[in-house]
Design an enzyme around this catalytic site. Structure first.
Site, PDB file in Angstrom:
ATOM      1  N   ALA A  27     -32.260 -30.691  24.984  1.00 19.61           N
ATOM      2  CA  ALA A  27     -32.996 -31.581  24.095  1.00 19.61           C
ATOM      3  C   ALA A  27     -32.209 -32.772  23.598  1.00 19.61           C
ATOM      4  CB  ALA A  27     -33.574 -30.821  22.915  1.00 19.61           C
ATOM      5  N   CYS A  28     -32.374 -33.888  24.277  1.00 14.46           N
ATOM      6  CA  CYS A  28     -32.091 -35.197  23.715  1.00 14.46           C
ATOM      7  C   CYS A  28     -30.695 -35.752  23.991  1.00 14.46           C
ATOM      8  CB  CYS A  28     -32.341 -35.242  22.214  1.00 14.46           C
ATOM      9  SG  CYS A  28     -33.884 -34.484  21.710  1.00 14.46           S
ATOM     10  N   THR A  29     -30.663 -37.080  24.056  1.00 12.78           N
ATOM     11  CA  THR A  29     -29.429 -37.835  24.226  1.00 12.78           C
ATOM     12  C   THR A  29     -29.484 -39.053  23.320  1.00 12.78           C
ATOM     13  OG1 THR A  29     -29.303 -37.197  26.573  1.00 12.78           O
ATOM     14  CG2 THR A  29     -27.966 -39.074  25.880  1.00 12.78           C
ATOM     15  N   ARG A 238     -25.684 -34.931  31.176  1.00 12.14           N
ATOM     16  CA  ARG A 238     -26.255 -36.117  30.546  1.00 12.14           C
ATOM     17  C   ARG A 238     -25.219 -36.886  29.735  1.00 12.14           C
ATOM     18  NH1 ARG A 238     -29.472 -34.444  26.810  1.00 12.14           N
ATOM     19  NH2 ARG A 238     -29.654 -32.212  27.216  1.00 12.14           N
TER      20      ARG A 238
END
Length: 349
Positions: A27-29, A238
């Site tokens: 979940a998310c960068t 990521r």
């Protein structure tokens, strides 16, 4: 230490070690471009297994807030935090109970991302309690800079909250219009803060100090087109890709190139539809945001929409007594500058 050496850290052995950690999350960068000579720009992805029900919301100054309730549910029964917002803000709300991302009129940005290792600790009722969904909003309401935001932690305690069956195991990235940055995590019940302009990339697990310890295992000071980069969707891969490409961005000549730069990286590290996380199922990228903290301009794009939208917070009347303004971005007819499409509505929290 260069920005690249302060952020890119992974060797093949390190990648293998992190991949084997139990419970590694998703979940998310978040990326921060604070040395481009034009404007301080930030971007992020929201990766989640379902819609977080995002609503773009403009809050004026002077709102009376409470940190103890999530919707109708009381989260903090004893000594909930209470405050009056000092700054107006433009944010993306999550499940109608808090703020996942946003900026304020002073140029402070805040971004809530998942961290499986989060432990806020036992409740200390001597400190006002603030549920985690309002952590970012509390800082946007009360601080103009990263330095001011960090000083606020002495006066509150962040408390776990749950929405739609998901616990808010989160850490927070903040930055300001000067380019200052901080990553705030709660590990073992204690806050761990990484503060400085070099902390420009954040993903998820492992905890940030473990990521920094792995920095010594690799030298990415001379990136090239032949350098192998990991291409999977896990937070380690990521992190590496985002930092590599961030350090190769050309200097922007104006707003379009600056926004396009951070959005290009956000798209590069986005999770395509159907890509699996081990043990967590499918966590597609739901949306991406970008913000110009110098000029207080906020960009938003849903991953299933071809249209990019934006709004200029500096052009909005944020005086006390002005209405809360809201916009549901899930509308295929929205494109470009959408400030005129915001409509008054009840404050969600």
């Amino acid at each position: 230490m260069t920005r690249l050496r302060a952020c890119l850290f992974l060797s093949v052995a390190a990648l293998a070690g992190i991949a084997s950690l139990p419970g590694i999350a998703d979940a998310c960068t978040r990326v921060l471009w604070n040395d481009n000579g034009y404007a301080v720009m930030t971007g992020r992805t929201m990766d989640w297994p379902e819609s977080t029900e995002p609503v773009l919301t403009i809050f004026p100054r002077g709102l009376e807030r409470g940190g103890g309730k999530a919707g109708a549910e009381v989260i903090v029964t004893d000594n909930p935090a209470r405050w009056t917002s000092k700054y107006g803000s433009l944010v993306t709300t999550i499940y109608g109970i808090g703020t996942a991302d946003g900026i304020n009129e002073a140029g402070l940005g805040a971004h809530m991302l998942y961290l499986n290792d989060t432990d806020f600790g036992a409740r200390d009722v001597s400190k006002p309690g603030l549920h985690a969904g309002l952590w970012a909003q509390y800082l946007l309401d009360n601080a103009a800079t990263v330095e001011e935001a960090l000083k606020l932690f002495d006066g509150i305690q962040v408390v776990m909250v749950e929405a739609n069956g998901h616990k808010a195991n989160v850490h927070l990235a903040i930055e300001d219009a000067s380019g200052d940055s901080a990553i705030i995590e709660f590990i073992g019940g204690k806050p761990v803060i990484h503060h400085g302009r070099d902390f420009v990339v954040m993903t998820n697990d492992p905890a940030y100090d473990q990521q920094l310890a792995l920095l010594k295992n690799q030298d990415f000071s001379k990136p090239s087109s032949t350098m192998p980069l990991p291409g999977n969707v896990n937070p380690v891969d990521r992190f590496q890709r985002a930092t590599y490409y961030l350090n190769l961005l050309p200097k922007p000549k104006g707003e379009r190139e600056a926004a396009a730069g951070v959005l290009a990286i956000a798209r590069n590290v986005s999770v395509p539809f159907g890509a699996p996380y081990k043990g967590f199922g499918i966590y597609n990228t739901e949306y991406r945001t970008a913000a110009n903290l110098t000029d207080k301009r906020y960009y938003f794009e849903l991953s299933n929409s071809p249209n990019l939208i934006w709004a200029d917070l500096s052009l909005v009347n944020l005086d006390k007594g002005q209405p809360v303004r809201m916009l549901n971005p899930d509308n295929i007819n929205l494109s470009g500058n959408v400030i005129a499409s915001f409509a008054p509505g009840p404050a969600p929290f």
